[in-house]
Design an enzyme around this catalytic site. Structure first.
Site, mmCIF file in Angstrom:
data_model
loop_
_atom_site.group_PDB
_atom_site.id
_atom_site.type_symbol
_atom_site.label_atom_id
_atom_site.label_comp_id
_atom_site.label_asym_id
_atom_site.label_seq_id
_atom_site.Cartn_x
_atom_site.Cartn_y
_atom_site.Cartn_z
ATOM 1 N N TYR A 224 0.795 -1.294 -0.150
ATOM 2 C CA TYR A 224 -0.014 0.022 -0.035
ATOM 3 C C TYR A 224 0.927 1.343 -0.137
ATOM 4 O O TYR A 224 1.929 1.379 0.708
ATOM 5 C CB TYR A 224 -0.904 0.154 1.251
ATOM 6 C CG TYR A 224 -1.921 -1.029 1.288
ATOM 7 C CD1 TYR A 224 -3.276 -0.906 1.142
ATOM 8 C CD2 TYR A 224 -1.289 -2.511 1.857
ATOM 9 C CE1 TYR A 224 -4.119 -2.004 1.204
ATOM 10 C CE2 TYR A 224 -2.115 -3.326 1.881
ATOM 11 C CZ TYR A 224 -3.542 -3.207 1.646
ATOM 12 O OH TYR A 224 -4.613 -4.406 1.823
ATOM 13 N N HIS A 232 -6.299 1.719 -1.131
ATOM 14 C CA HIS A 232 -6.114 0.439 -1.526
ATOM 15 C C HIS A 232 -4.795 0.095 -2.134
ATOM 16 O O HIS A 232 -3.834 0.984 -2.281
ATOM 17 C CB HIS A 232 -7.004 0.434 -3.261
ATOM 18 C CG HIS A 232 -8.436 0.589 -2.918
ATOM 19 N ND1 HIS A 232 -9.154 -0.516 -2.004
ATOM 20 C CD2 HIS A 232 -9.456 1.334 -3.180
ATOM 21 C CE1 HIS A 232 -10.596 -0.258 -1.987
ATOM 22 N NE2 HIS A 232 -10.691 1.224 -2.582
ATOM 23 N N LYS A 263 -4.384 -4.603 -9.990
ATOM 24 C CA LYS A 263 -3.144 -4.145 -9.094
ATOM 25 C C LYS A 263 -2.030 -4.805 -10.151
ATOM 26 O O LYS A 263 -2.310 -5.442 -11.000
ATOM 27 C CB LYS A 263 -3.152 -5.084 -7.743
ATOM 28 C CG LYS A 263 -4.325 -4.780 -6.976
ATOM 29 C CD LYS A 263 -4.278 -5.440 -5.709
ATOM 30 C CE LYS A 263 -5.306 -5.287 -5.062
ATOM 31 N NZ LYS A 263 -5.964 -4.013 -4.526
#
Length: 287
Positions: A224, A232, A263
């Site tokens: 993070y 997020h 991601k």
């Protein structure tokens, strides 16, 4: 730091029981951990958990290496005696006495909030009594017809009954300072993969990131840019030996894994010189 945070080692798990210690680790050292305890008022649910916070082995090892924490034996609490029992009773009584004044202040605030309804109720009650006197032919004094004013501060509010007082639920032993240090019993890391995870965790942490476990996303860590309560995760870190061969299918699978959860996958390894090397994978598709 002057006083090290005490971390209880219980059956090989590193647990932090003190809420203030949890705050210090999170705000000052970017160590998040995982809440694993039940809430006193909702013990049968597992959606929202409470203290203690369980630290990942990598988090624990990092904190030990930085001299931030001290491992203590979570099962070595001292036996209760009369002195401790007396201290506990005194603490319970002080807690109750403090609640009495708090209860009275809450009641006063509640009366102020409902002042208009209370006045209307008193007025209606008085009018009813006057009406009954008129029907009975009784004489009504002049002061009986005037509206009464009342001072909330002068209203006698009884103390809360001791049986109804709130009971302090301990998350940490009041005699935590008596727990025995067991730093020498910490044996992590042992395997090559554990050492790799520790090095990767330390490397990313040293660059200002927050990290949590990444098992739910098929990786070793979630990375993070700030506190996980506000951000997020940007990356899924996957630890691999530097010389391990990866097939095209492996790379495609990891790339699509990251794209499905929006991601970037980080392939992390340690090269022959002992340096952590990270390679990012992003799925762009073919047009």
């Amino acid at each position: 730091m002057a006083n090290k945070v005490k971390v209880s080692l219980t059956h090989g798990k590193a647990l932090v029981w003190n809420a203030e210690d949890v705050r210090i680790l999170r705000e000052d050292y970017r160590i998040v951990g995982t809440l694993v305890g039940c809430l006193p008022r909702a013990p049968r649910q597992n959606v929202h958990l409470g203290l203690p916070v369980q630290l990942m082995p990598e988090e624990t090892q990092l904190l030990i290496s930085k001299g931030v924490v001290e491992l203590v034996d979570g099962g070595s609490l001292p036996e209760p005696d009369e002195k401790k029992a007396e201290a506990f009773r005194n603490m319970r009584n002080e807690n109750y006495e403090g609640q009495i004044e708090s209860f009275r202040q809450d009641r006063k605030r509640e009366i102020y909030r409902h002042m208009s309804k209370i006045r209307e109720g008193k007025k209606a009650k008085k009018q009813k009594l006057l009406e009954e006197k008129r029907k009975a032919g009784e004489e009504i004094a002049e002061d009986e017809e005037t509206e009464e004013e009342f001072d909330v501060e002068q209203i006698p509010i009884p103390a809360i009954a001791e049986d109804n007082s709130m009971i302090q639920t301990f998350t940490q032993s009041p005699w935590q300072d008596e727990l025995q240090p067991v730093t020498n019993e910490w044996k992590y890391p042992q395997s090559e993969h554990e050492r790799l995870r520790c090095q990767v965790f330390s490397y990313l942490w040293g660059r200002g990131y927050y990290m949590t476990g990444g098992g739910k996303f098929g990786g070793d860590f979630l990375v993070y840019p700030g506190d996980p309560s506000r951000f997020h995760s940007f990356y899924i870190a996957i630890c691999k030996p530097h010389q391990e061969k990866l097939t095209a299918l492996d790379i495609i699978s990891m790339g699509r894994l990251g794209s499905n959860v929006k991601k970037t996958v980080l392939l992390c390894s340690v090269d022959s010189e002992g340096k952590v090397v990270c390679t990012s994978l992003q799925w762009t598709g073919i047009s």
